[in-house]
Structure formats: C-alpha cells, structure tokens
Design an enzyme around this catalytic site. Structure first.
Site, PDB file in Angstrom:
ATOM      1  N   HIS A 176      -9.682  16.011  71.373  1.00  0.00           N
ATOM      2  CA  HIS A 176      -8.756  17.006  71.942  1.00  0.00           C
ATOM      3  C   HIS A 176      -8.885  17.080  73.453  1.00  0.00           C
ATOM      4  CE1 HIS A 176     -12.572  19.197  71.657  1.00  0.00           C
ATOM      5  NE2 HIS A 176     -12.104  20.051  72.561  1.00  0.00           N
ATOM      6  N   ASP A 187      -8.728  20.147  76.239  1.00  0.00           N
ATOM      7  CA  ASP A 187      -8.917  21.586  76.086  1.00  0.00           C
ATOM      8  C   ASP A 187      -7.602  22.328  76.318  1.00  0.00           C
ATOM      9  OD1 ASP A 187     -11.585  21.864  75.315  1.00  0.00           O
ATOM     10  OD2 ASP A 187     -12.224  21.345  77.331  1.00  0.00           O
ATOM     11  N   HIS A 243     -11.885  14.700  74.466  1.00  0.00           N
ATOM     12  CA  HIS A 243     -13.300  14.643  74.119  1.00  0.00           C
ATOM     13  C   HIS A 243     -13.502  15.081  72.674  1.00  0.00           C
ATOM     14  CE1 HIS A 243     -12.432  18.522  76.017  1.00  0.00           C
ATOM     15  NE2 HIS A 243     -13.335  19.048  75.222  1.00  0.00           N
ATOM     16  N   ARG A 252     -19.559  26.357  79.403  1.00  0.00           N
ATOM     17  CA  ARG A 252     -18.427  25.604  79.974  1.00  0.00           C
ATOM     18  C   ARG A 252     -17.628  26.462  80.948  1.00  0.00           C
ATOM     19  NH1 ARG A 252     -13.940  24.043  75.854  1.00  0.00           N
ATOM     20  NH2 ARG A 252     -12.982  25.946  76.626  1.00  0.00           N
TER      21      ARG A 252
HETATM   22  C1  SIN Z   1     -15.573  21.250  74.352  1.00  0.00           C
HETATM   23  O1  SIN Z   1     -14.945  20.840  73.370  1.00  0.00           O
HETATM   24  O2  SIN Z   1     -14.992  21.644  75.356  1.00  0.00           O
HETATM   25  C2  SIN Z   1     -17.090  21.277  74.317  1.00  0.00           C
HETATM   26  C3  SIN Z   1     -17.681  19.931  74.166  1.00  0.00           C
HETATM   27  C4  SIN Z   1     -19.125  19.950  73.766  1.00  0.00           C
HETATM   28  O3  SIN Z   1     -19.627  20.995  73.339  1.00  0.00           O
HETATM   29  O4  SIN Z   1     -19.778  18.912  73.858  1.00  0.00           O
END
Ligand code: SIN
Length: 301
Positions: free
Chosen positions: A117, A119, A277, A292
């Site tokens: 995905h 974000d 990601h 994040r």
């Molecule tokens: C995310 O999907 O933004 C987080 C990625 C992660 O936790 O590695």
C-alpha cells in the site's frame, strides 16, 4: 579553486563535511545513509536539502542508530511539510503527528500494514512521505518491504499503458481500516473520510516521472465503462476487476523491491508518492513498536 563541499550553516567555524555517503541497497530502490543524524538534519538546512535530493533519487532512505528524541523526529519530518494524524491509529499524546504503530501479544489479528500500500490514498491529498523510527523490534522478523512504483509503471506492457492512460480509480478507508469495525462505526468513518478518486497513473510532482498509483486500498475504476474497454455491459465487471487486480499485483514483483531488516533506532524515510510498502507480519506474539511521522502531500494528478 574553491571547494564545492557544503558546510553546515548557523555555526561559527563549523567543520566542512563531504557529501553524505549513500549506499544503494538494490538496483532499483533504497539507499542506506551513513554518518548522518536526523537531529542535525532537523537544524541544518544544507544537510536536510541533501537528504531531500537523495530521497528523490532513491525513493526510500535508511539510517541506523538514530537515538534521537521524539521532538527531533518530528522536527526533522516537519522540514518536509506539516504532519497529519491518522483517524484509526493514535498519535503520541505529547507529539501530535507522530503515529504509534505498536504490536504485541494482545494486538488484534488485523494487521493492515501487511498488504502492499501507499499510505492514506483514501485522502484527497495522500501523504507526501513518512519518517518511520523503530522503537522496539523482534529478534527476528518484522521486516518492511518498499516498492518502486515508477519502475512498476515503466515496465508495464505498452498495450496496458495505453489502456490505463486516463483511467481513474476510487480509494477507500471503509474497505480497509473500516472492515473490522461494527457497521455503525464503519459508516461514520466513511462519512468523515469519503472515498477519494485518483488517476491510475500519477505524475510525480517533483521529478515528472509516471507512477503506477493503485494499491490495496483501491476498490474500482470509476471510468472504465467506455466503448474502448467494454463491448457489452457483461464485460464491465470482470474486465475492470481483472485489470485492477493485475495492476495491484505489480507491487509484489521482487525486482522492484527492497527489504529492510529493522534494529532499534533504525529509521526509514520514504516518498509516498512513488512507492508502496508492506510490513511483514511474521513475528506475533513478539513486540514491535514503530513511530511514524506522516507528511501531508498534494492532490495527485
Ligand atoms: C506503515 O505501513 O506505514 C508502517 C510500516 C511498518 O510498520 O513497517
């Protein structure tokens, strides 16, 4: 002849430094930066500008040993732009914009990060990028994969590129984060965050590159049902869903990917406009804690 090496600004007699060392981790995406502190880059204009240029080149950057404060984490990310919170995942109460992605024994089985995905493409203006720092990681497992969606677009067959030029698609929070909620909460979430419509191929606003811009939150094309694509009405649903599935599946191609093994205080900075990601969810019941900072982006076109 004068040296072209940039110097840190704002400090009298500051030592000169060479360019940042950036070691590519694959042929298509990702580089590890050496000898850089996010806390310094939060305060140093030239250092930050160099990181920003490297981000456009490598699409995701990795840094180790960033034992920085949450305030420094936020200050660094804010150099890119304002930050946003998440409607479902809570932020650190003392640091708005710093979303906690904490998993442990009691975490519910849904792990929305283990799908390819971008974000928040359910927003009209999805994030420009993110700065993710590892607070705690399992001894093994919990890696994250990033994908270069410029490469994914450029390697599509020509007839597919022609077919998707001009197509637009709908992106939904309801079908992802909403799925595990009771129906009343799901509907309320959708009212607050109605589906967003984006081009299937967006143009990166800084590099001008074409990006394949569908992911696991994309539900359907909104303008597929045209004489070019559909002979009879019966073609519409299978034709559209097969094409969308094919496009979404491109992110899983290893040649477009880099996979990162986390350690405490490792940081990843990614350009959310041209990557996807996938956080590998192979570590339960171990603890994994990530924080994040999500940078507000612009409307894709
Ligand atoms: C995310 O999907 O933004 C987080 C990625 C992660 O936790 O590695």
């Amino acid at each position: 002849m004068t040296s072209s090496a940039p110097t840190r600004t704002g400090a009298a007699c500051a030592p000169t430094r060479g360019p940042i060392q950036a070691e590519p981790l694959t042929c298509t995406i990702g580089a590890e930066l050496r000898g850089v502190s996010l806390a310094d880059a939060a305060r140093d204009h030239a250092l930050f500008a160099e990181i920003r240029a490297l981000l456009l080149k490598h699409r995701v950057l990795f840094l180790r040993d960033q034992d920085v404060t949450r305030a420094d984490h936020v200050a660094f990310a804010r150099r890119f732009g304002d930050l946003e919170d998440h409607p479902v995942a809570a932020s650190d109460p003392d640091h708005p914009g710093l979303v906690r992605i904490y998993k442990d024994l009691d975490s519910p089985p849904e792990h929305y990060e283990n799908a390819y995905h971008c974000d928040a493409t359910w927003r009209e203006a999805p994030p420009m990028g993110c700065v993710l720092r590892c607070i705690a990681t399992p001894e093994v497992g919990g890696d994250t994969i990033w994908v270069n969606m410029v490469e994914a677009y450029s390697r599509l067959p020509e007839h597919i590129k022609q077919q998707i030029a001009g197509l637009r698609a709908s992106h939904s929070i309801e079908a992802t984060f909403g799925a595990a909620l009771p129906i009343s909460k799901r509907r309320a979430l959708k009212i607050s965050y109605p589906d967003a419509e984006h081009p299937v191929v967006r143009t990166h606003p800084e590099t001008g590159e074409k990006v394949l811009f569908v992911n696991s939150t994309t539900t359907h094309f909104v303008n597929f049902h045209t004489p070019d694509n559909v002979r009879v009405g019966q073609d519409f649903a299978p034709g559209a869903s097969q094409l969308l599935s094919y496009l979404i599946s491109q992110a899983a191609i290893p040649e477009y990917q880099v996979r990162f093994r986390w350690r405490k205080n490792s940081v990843a900075i990614w350009d959310n406009r041209c990557t996807q990601h996938y956080a590998v969810q192979d570590y339960w019941p171990a603890v994994r804690k990530m924080e994040r900072a999500t940078i507000i982006g612009d409307q894709p076109c």
